[in-house]
Design a protein around this motif. Structure first.
Motif, PDB file in Angstrom:
ATOM      1  N   ALA A   1      -8.238  -0.209  13.283  1.00 20.94           N
ATOM      2  CA  ALA A   1      -7.067   0.077  12.447  1.00 20.94           C
ATOM      3  C   ALA A   1      -6.638   1.535  12.587  1.00 20.94           C
ATOM      4  N   LYS A   2      -7.611   2.440  12.569  1.00 17.88           N
ATOM      5  CA  LYS A   2      -7.287   3.861  12.666  1.00 17.88           C
ATOM      6  C   LYS A   2      -6.755   4.234  14.050  1.00 17.88           C
ATOM      7  N   ASP A   3      -7.315   3.621  15.084  1.00 18.59           N
ATOM      8  CA  ASP A   3      -6.849   3.925  16.442  1.00 18.59           C
ATOM      9  C   ASP A   3      -5.437   3.386  16.673  1.00 18.59           C
ATOM     10  N   PHE A   4      -5.160   2.178  16.190  1.00 15.54           N
ATOM     11  CA  PHE A   4      -3.822   1.611  16.329  1.00 15.54           C
ATOM     12  C   PHE A   4      -2.793   2.483  15.615  1.00 15.54           C
ATOM     13  N   SER A   5      -3.161   2.978  14.439  1.00 15.15           N
ATOM     14  CA  SER A   5      -2.248   3.848  13.692  1.00 15.15           C
ATOM     15  C   SER A   5      -1.933   5.103  14.491  1.00 15.15           C
ATOM     16  N   LYS A   6      -2.962   5.712  15.061  1.00 12.66           N
ATOM     17  CA  LYS A   6      -2.772   6.938  15.845  1.00 12.66           C
ATOM     18  C   LYS A   6      -1.888   6.684  17.056  1.00 12.66           C
ATOM     19  N   ARG A   7      -2.120   5.575  17.747  1.00  9.91           N
ATOM     20  CA  ARG A   7      -1.354   5.265  18.955  1.00  9.91           C
ATOM     21  C   ARG A   7       0.110   4.974  18.634  1.00  9.91           C
ATOM     22  N   LEU A   8       0.344   4.220  17.571  1.00 12.12           N
ATOM     23  CA  LEU A   8       1.720   3.887  17.197  1.00 12.12           C
ATOM     24  C   LEU A   8       2.496   5.136  16.790  1.00 12.12           C
ATOM     25  N   ARG A   9       1.842   6.033  16.052  1.00 15.81           N
ATOM     26  CA  ARG A   9       2.510   7.275  15.653  1.00 15.81           C
ATOM     27  C   ARG A   9       2.805   8.159  16.863  1.00 15.81           C
ATOM     28  N   LYS A  10       1.901   8.135  17.823  1.00 11.88           N
ATOM     29  CA  LYS A  10       2.090   8.937  19.028  1.00 11.88           C
ATOM     30  C   LYS A  10       3.283   8.443  19.848  1.00 11.88           C
ATOM     31  N   LEU A  11       3.588   7.141  19.699  1.00 10.17           N
ATOM     32  CA  LEU A  11       4.730   6.564  20.412  1.00 10.17           C
ATOM     33  C   LEU A  11       6.016   6.640  19.604  1.00 10.17           C
ATOM     34  N   GLY A  12       5.937   7.310  18.442  1.00 10.54           N
ATOM     35  CA  GLY A  12       7.142   7.566  17.667  1.00 10.54           C
ATOM     36  C   GLY A  12       7.373   6.645  16.498  1.00 10.54           C
ATOM     37  N   ALA A  13       6.511   5.660  16.267  1.00  8.26           N
ATOM     38  CA  ALA A  13       6.694   4.746  15.139  1.00  8.26           C
ATOM     39  C   ALA A  13       6.402   5.459  13.821  1.00  8.26           C
ATOM     40  N   ALA A  14       7.101   5.037  12.758  1.00 12.12           N
ATOM     41  CA  ALA A  14       6.941   5.659  11.434  1.00 12.12           C
ATOM     42  C   ALA A  14       6.009   4.816  10.573  1.00 12.12           C
TER      43      ALA A  14
ATOM     44  N   VAL B   1       4.799   3.568   7.236  1.00  9.90           N
ATOM     45  CA  VAL B   1       5.326   3.483   5.866  1.00  9.90           C
ATOM     46  C   VAL B   1       4.215   3.529   4.823  1.00  9.90           C
ATOM     47  N   LEU B   2       2.998   3.164   5.221  1.00  7.48           N
ATOM     48  CA  LEU B   2       1.824   3.252   4.342  1.00  7.48           C
ATOM     49  C   LEU B   2       0.651   3.765   5.169  1.00  7.48           C
ATOM     50  N   GLU B   3      -0.125   4.650   4.628  1.00  9.65           N
ATOM     51  CA  GLU B   3      -1.313   5.090   5.352  1.00  9.65           C
ATOM     52  C   GLU B   3      -2.261   3.912   5.527  1.00  9.65           C
ATOM     53  N   VAL B   4      -3.091   3.963   6.537  1.00  4.16           N
ATOM     54  CA  VAL B   4      -4.023   2.875   6.820  1.00  4.16           C
ATOM     55  C   VAL B   4      -4.884   2.587   5.590  1.00  4.16           C
ATOM     56  N   CYS B   5      -4.937   1.329   5.205  1.00  2.49           N
ATOM     57  CA  CYS B   5      -5.785   0.921   4.082  1.00  2.49           C
ATOM     58  C   CYS B   5      -7.076   0.363   4.664  1.00  2.49           C
ATOM     59  N   GLU B   6      -8.197   0.965   4.312  1.00  7.23           N
ATOM     60  CA  GLU B   6      -9.485   0.587   4.884  1.00  7.23           C
ATOM     61  C   GLU B   6     -10.281  -0.286   3.918  1.00  7.23           C
ATOM     62  N   GLY B   7     -10.257  -1.586   4.161  1.00  7.10           N
ATOM     63  CA  GLY B   7     -11.056  -2.501   3.366  1.00  7.10           C
ATOM     64  C   GLY B   7     -12.517  -2.390   3.743  1.00  7.10           C
ATOM     65  N   ASP B   8     -13.376  -2.163   2.780  1.00  8.62           N
ATOM     66  CA  ASP B   8     -14.808  -1.988   3.022  1.00  8.62           C
ATOM     67  C   ASP B   8     -15.563  -3.161   2.408  1.00  8.62           C
ATOM     68  N   VAL B   9     -16.098  -4.037   3.242  1.00  6.73           N
ATOM     69  CA  VAL B   9     -16.777  -5.226   2.737  1.00  6.73           C
ATOM     70  C   VAL B   9     -18.074  -4.885   2.014  1.00  6.73           C
ATOM     71  N   ASP B  10     -18.620  -3.700   2.262  1.00 10.38           N
ATOM     72  CA  ASP B  10     -19.842  -3.305   1.561  1.00 10.38           C
ATOM     73  C   ASP B  10     -19.591  -3.142   0.063  1.00 10.38           C
ATOM     74  N   GLU B  11     -18.352  -2.875  -0.307  1.00 13.52           N
ATOM     75  CA  GLU B  11     -18.003  -2.745  -1.718  1.00 13.52           C
ATOM     76  C   GLU B  11     -17.803  -4.109  -2.368  1.00 13.52           C
ATOM     77  N   GLY B  12     -17.602  -5.144  -1.547  1.00 13.97           N
ATOM     78  CA  GLY B  12     -17.452  -6.496  -2.078  1.00 13.97           C
ATOM     79  C   GLY B  12     -16.135  -6.773  -2.765  1.00 13.97           C
ATOM     80  N   ASN B  13     -15.114  -5.935  -2.551  1.00 12.63           N
ATOM     81  CA  ASN B  13     -13.848  -6.125  -3.264  1.00 12.63           C
ATOM     82  C   ASN B  13     -12.659  -6.101  -2.308  1.00 12.63           C
ATOM     83  N   VAL B  14     -12.846  -6.597  -1.091  1.00 19.39           N
ATOM     84  CA  VAL B  14     -11.786  -6.561  -0.096  1.00 19.39           C
ATOM     85  C   VAL B  14     -10.559  -7.329  -0.565  1.00 19.39           C
ATOM     86  N   ASP B  15     -10.770  -8.478  -1.215  1.00 23.70           N
ATOM     87  CA  ASP B  15      -9.642  -9.268  -1.720  1.00 23.70           C
ATOM     88  C   ASP B  15      -8.768  -8.448  -2.659  1.00 23.70           C
ATOM     89  N   GLU B  16      -9.423  -7.762  -3.577  1.00 23.16           N
ATOM     90  CA  GLU B  16      -8.686  -6.980  -4.568  1.00 23.16           C
ATOM     91  C   GLU B  16      -7.931  -5.833  -3.896  1.00 23.16           C
TER      92      GLU B  16
END
Length: 654
Positions: free
Chosen positions: A162-175, A177-192
């Motif tokens: 997710a982070k690499d795709f964000s960096k690559r898309l921004r480098k190609l000029g894409a805007a 609209v939301l910073e990357v949201c990192e769902g962490d399954v170790d927290e057990g609340n990915v759905d929320e």
């Protein structure tokens, strides 16, 4: 040089650059076309809409990201924002510059790489963003947002895709609209977290976050002038689309999230994200608890569990016990399955719990008292036994015996040896004269070395080579192979009964007889259990099917070949046909005058523990009954039990 000559050379240079660029893109398009022609399977055609606002891509190995992407698409449709659902495997990346909005739900696969269906898209983004001929304005008309599904236990590769795709898309000029949201399954609340991200995304796409502004992950708005203001309260609900909503990718866990009412109650108690009121992190989050309880687990405190086994129910009815009854004389109706740690450091492809437990490389949670864990486990186990009263076939004398467990299999789920107070817990069980069988996944050699004497210690040997172990166990540790080998060496130092447990998976590890035999001298185990993998139904966490389950004849053939490789050190001693399991035993220790002694004198074992004096595995062995010996007509089924077969009434196909 004349002006005309200069002009001509300039035109030729420009044409040369254009030709190089044309050839470059032609090559990439041609390669993509060839890749698609070679693809053996493709997902169904992408879901498109004439009034589409943009595209939603899902990067998933097992279907989780597709499920989440479907939920996102359904939710946005309620907001009159219509998107096409796209599998990137069926998409030409060269068309990205035509898109107005691109949304991506991405899981991170092995070694921080994209799942297979996103591999080509990832390569294209990498190559394009690093190529000076493409430029930084290629995607200037495109807006995007990315949700990543990851496990922080993987360290640096956590949500790497997710982070690499964000960096690559921004480098190609894409805007973005939301910073990357990192769902962490170790927290057990990915759905929320995902649901809240969907709401923020909808607000941003509807223009409620200010012109040229970005909605941040904490529910605030970052305006173009740098001012930050609070976002309005969320007022929408996710509408499920009827598909499986379990978050069950490689970096995820199975099971549906608790209801909104459950989450509200959990929040009120300060435990929605695995936090207690005093700030100590709890291992069992509401999502994990809901999923495990749905499977019949009884959760003890904040990190332990107990569950009644189907073999316990079987022997309560006098219908036979499990392979441990045949191999070691354990009475299944008096055996308690429990664990003091639901967490594990592996995500095995054959995990029979479908990865509903948390993962971790070290103990970082609140820790419960070992005495309370043991007493609560016995109490909950006894309650489950009592519930069998009145069930057809249950024998009164077996029920009475079952209320007082005499054995504890510390192998329910997770990695019990991770629990810091495992020695104190074992002491408590032994004080109650309850035997201990503990299974470890061979990733904590230091814990094996410091473990006190137990009745029988297992090490899971799921593969015999570094490559196959990584593929089957999917370990969190980067030095997993070194840890595995050190665990086998630690096992060799133990004086009590030790076991290699091999789980055979057709197509994965059934051809490695030579490699397995080379491991014998490292750990020098007393026994080697060889068992066919158990098929636990379809699961998005595993690609295994019934085709991967070996027949008992396959297990026997493998076992005999392995015994032969040992040059007489081990022989096939017992079998349990029903469990598709065979036992190899060390001849010098456990075969006396032609008689096998694989069973255990449990009372003698407890006396030896209570004495405080050193003892070895030969001090508490007992003779194996003839019906349990390999090749016996009974096939490991106790003749005092009554074999029961269900009548199957199949519908007529006429």
């Amino acid at each position: 040089m004349s002006p005309s000559a200069t002009s001509l050379s300039t035109r030729l240079a420009v044409l040369g650059l254009l030709s190089a660029t044309t050839i470059f893109f032609f090559y990439k398009s041609r390669r993509h076309l060839l890749r698609r022609l070679k693809a053996s399977t493709l997902l169904p055609a992408q879901t498109t809409n004439r009034n589409s606002t943009g595209k939603i891509f899902f990067l998933s190995e097992t279907g989780t990201s597709k499920t989440l992407a479907n939920r996102l698409r359904a939710f946005l449709a309620l907001k009159d924002l219509h998107f096409d659902l796209i599998d990137p495997r069926d998409y030409e990346p060269e068309d990205l510059h035509k898109e107005s909005v691109v949304l991506i739900v991405a899981s991170t696969w092995e070694d921080g790489k994209p799942p297979k269906n996103g591999g080509f898209l990832g390569n294209w983004l990498t190559e394009s963003s690093d190529d000076f001929r493409v430029g930084a304005l290629l995607l200037s008309k495109c807006k995007f947002a990315i949700f990543g599904v990851g496990s922080r236990s993987y360290g640096e590769t956590f949500n790497a895709v997710a982070k690499d795709f964000s960096k690559r898309l921004r480098k190609l000029g894409a805007a973005e609209v939301l910073e990357v949201c990192e769902g962490d399954v170790d927290e057990g609340n990915v759905d929320e977290v995902f649901d809240e991200w969907c709401k923020r995304l909808a607000r941003s796409l509807k223009g409620n976050c200010g012109e040229n502004g970005r909605c941040c992950s904490k529910g605030v708005v970052e305006e173009s002038d740098g001012e930050v203001s609070e976002c309005d309260d969320y007022d929408s609900e996710i509408e499920e689309n009827g598909e499986d909503n379990g978050i069950v990718d490689l970096e995820d866990i199975a099971g549906k999230a608790p209801s909104s009412k459950t989450m509200v109650k959990a929040k009120a108690n300060g435990k929605a994200n695995g936090e207690t009121l005093n700030g100590e992190k709890e291992m069992v989050t509401p999502v994990i608890r809901a999923s495990l309880e749905k499977q019949g687990y009884k959760i003890i405190g904040s990190h332990s569990g107990v569950k009644i086994c189907r073999w316990t129910k079987s022997q309560l009815r006098g219908r036979g016990g499990c392979y441990k009854h045949s191999f070691y004389g354990i009475e299944s109706h008096r055996c308690m399955e429990a664990t003091p740690s639901l967490a594990c450091a592996n995500k095995c492809v054959f995990c029979w719990r479908h990865h509903t437990n948390p993962v971790g490389k070290s103990w970082r949670w609140k820790m419960d008292n070992p005495l309370e864990i043991v007493e609560t486990a016995i109490e909950l186990h006894s309650k489950m036994i009592k519930q069998m009263k009145g069930v057809p076939g249950v024998k009164a004398d077996r029920l009475a015996e079952g209320l007082s467990p005499r054995h504890c299999a510390l192998s329910l789920v997770g990695e019990p040896i991770m629990y810091p107070e495992i020695n104190s817990l074992v002491d408590e069980l032994h004080r109650k004269r309850i035997s201990t069988f503990l299974v470890t996944n061979a990733q904590f050699p230091d814990r094996i070395m410091m473990l006190k004497p137990i009745t029988q210690l297992y090490v899971s040997v799921d593969a015999a080579t570094k490559e196959s172990l990584k593929a089957i166990d999917r370990p969190l540790f980067g030095d997993f192979w070194e840890r595995f080998m050190d665990s086998l060496k630690a096992l060799k130092e133990k004086q009590q009964r030790t076991v290699y447990r091999l789980t055979l998976v057709k197509g994965w590890n059934t051809e490695d007889v030579d490699a397995y035999s080379s491991l014998f001298s490292i750990g020098n185990p007393d026994f080697i259990e060889i068992k066919g993998v158990t098929y636990c139904g379809s699961s998005a966490t595993s690609k295994l099917t019934m085709e991967n389950v070996p027949w008992h004849s396959d297990v026997k053939e493998f076992s005999e070949a392995l015994a032969k490789k040992s040059n007489g050190e081990y022989e096939v001693a017992c079998e349990h046909v029903h469990s598709c399991c065979v036992l190899l035993a060390k001849v010098e220790k456990f075969k006396i005058d032609g008689q096998w002694f694989t069973w255990i004198d449990y009372e003698k074992f407890h006396d030896l523990v209570a004495s405080g004096k050193p003892f070895s595995s030969g001090d508490y062995m007992a003779p194996t009954p003839s019906w349990a010996v390999y090749g016996a007509e009974e096939g490991g089924f106790d003749p005092e039990q009554s074999r029961y077969k269900k009548e199957r009434h199949h519908r007529s196909t006429r």
